[in-house]
Design an enzyme around this catalytic site. Structure first.
Site, PDB file in Angstrom:
ATOM      1  N   HIS A 122       0.839  -1.202   0.000  1.00 34.88           N
ATOM      2  CA  HIS A 122       0.000   0.000   0.000  1.00 34.88           C
ATOM      3  C   HIS A 122       0.874   1.252   0.000  1.00 34.88           C
ATOM      4  CE1 HIS A 122      -3.314   2.698   1.432  1.00 34.88           C
ATOM      5  NE2 HIS A 122      -2.306   3.269   2.078  1.00 34.88           N
ATOM      6  N   GLU A 123       1.887   1.284   0.877  1.00 35.13           N
ATOM      7  CA  GLU A 123       2.746   2.468   0.974  1.00 35.13           C
ATOM      8  C   GLU A 123       3.596   2.650  -0.283  1.00 35.13           C
ATOM      9  OE1 GLU A 123       2.175   4.560   3.168  1.00 35.13           O
ATOM     10  OE2 GLU A 123       0.905   3.286   4.414  1.00 35.13           O
ATOM     11  N   HIS A 126       1.709   4.485  -2.801  1.00 34.16           N
ATOM     12  CA  HIS A 126       1.758   5.944  -2.671  1.00 34.16           C
ATOM     13  C   HIS A 126       2.979   6.514  -3.382  1.00 34.16           C
ATOM     14  CE1 HIS A 126      -1.661   6.689  -0.162  1.00 34.16           C
ATOM     15  NE2 HIS A 126      -1.229   5.940   0.838  1.00 34.16           N
TER      16      HIS A 126
END
Length: 296
Positions: A122-123, A126
């Site tokens: 998920h990170e 980003h």
């Protein structure tokens, strides 16, 4: 670029209204952007230290981030452990400091390796989508307008007390009115920024699915564990500047039961309108929908 141009246009209009030299305001705004860009990574990651592959205790996390980054087709970011009292992971950094992922120690304690992998994916999402740069740039607009609106209203109220004639009194009222209008615009733009942030969070969740496929179900249990942990601590909004999702109330006490509760939950459109992150029920439902559509 569109965001920067819009900020420049707003600055031009305000400078004209306030009779402030435009040529002087442009370098001031540029310095403001530059300082924020330079110091932001060090403010966000203060109290943390970089984890190297040779670290005997946490070196395996660097390898994990490396694998997830390669699968996401991005350059692996640096990994930092940050001393904070709540479980969280966040992407930050810039081209000068290097892209970074911060991980708090409580997060490492409560997640298993599959769950941590899903959070890291998920990170990395980003970073892949450049959300750090986009979010910072977009957030400058309501921030700058908020300062200007407050300044105008304070100047207006002060000018009313010192007004010596009708012209000065009308000028003071105009400053207050303009400040109030900008305050409404600021609030409206802030709602847009929050919506945009929630959208980017969903794209980051999608990256976790893209990398892990059915294994991204681990992100759902990771979110549940984080929420259960957050029920037991007090989150002080005045300590630190890391954006984290506000805790939501859960009825169950086991992660899998919390996930099941979220899958059955109907979330109102207005539930997370003032939040930086989508309601975890929305996130879990999206993940399971993606998995069902692509793996059945």
């Amino acid at each position: 670029m569109l965001t920067v141009l819009s900020e420049g246009l707003i600055l031009l209009v305000l400078s004209s209204l306030l009779r402030f030299p435009v040529l002087l305001s442009i370098p001031i705004l540029f310095v403001f952007w530059l300082i924020q860009w330079l110091i932001a990574p060090y403010l966000v990651g203060r109290g943390g230290y970089e984890v190297l592959p040779s670290d005997p205790t946490y070196g395996w996390i660097v390898e994990l981030v490396h694998r997830v980054s390669i699968a996401s087709k991005v350059k692996p970011p640096k990994v930092f452990l940050v001393d904070m009292p709540y479980p969280n992971a966040f992407a930050y950094g810039n081209a000068l400091s290097g892209r970074r992922i911060g991980i708090t120690l409580p997060l490492l304690r409560i997640l298993d390796e599959d769950e941590l992998t899903s959070v890291l994916a998920h990170e990395v999402g980003h970073i892949k989508h450049r959300d750090v740069e986009i979010g910072m740039t977009l957030g400058l607009i309501p921030t700058a307008l908020g300062y200007i609106s407050t300044l105008l209203m304070n100047v207006g109220f002060f000018a009313i007390l010192l007004a010596g004639d009708e012209i000065e009194f009308l000028f003071a009222l105009l400053a207050i009115a303009l400040g109030f209008v900008l305050l409404i615009v600021t609030f409206t733009l802030q709602l847009f920024v929050l919506w945009f942030n929630r959208l980017r969070e969903s794209y980051a969740d999608y990256n976790s699915f893209s990398v892990l496929g059915e294994g991204s179900k681990a992100l759902a249990t990771a979110l549940a564990k984080i929420e259960l942990y957050m029920q037991k601590i007090r989150l002080d909004p005045f300590t630190g500047i890391i954006v984290t999702a506000a805790p939501v109330r859960v009825e169950e006490q086991e992660p899998l039961l919390v996930v099941r509760e979220w899958l059955q939950k109907r979330v109102s459109v207005l539930t997370d309108i003032l939040s930086t992150h989508p309601h975890p029920a929305r996130r879990v439902q999206m993940l399971y929908r993606l998995i069902k559509e692509n793996w059945t």
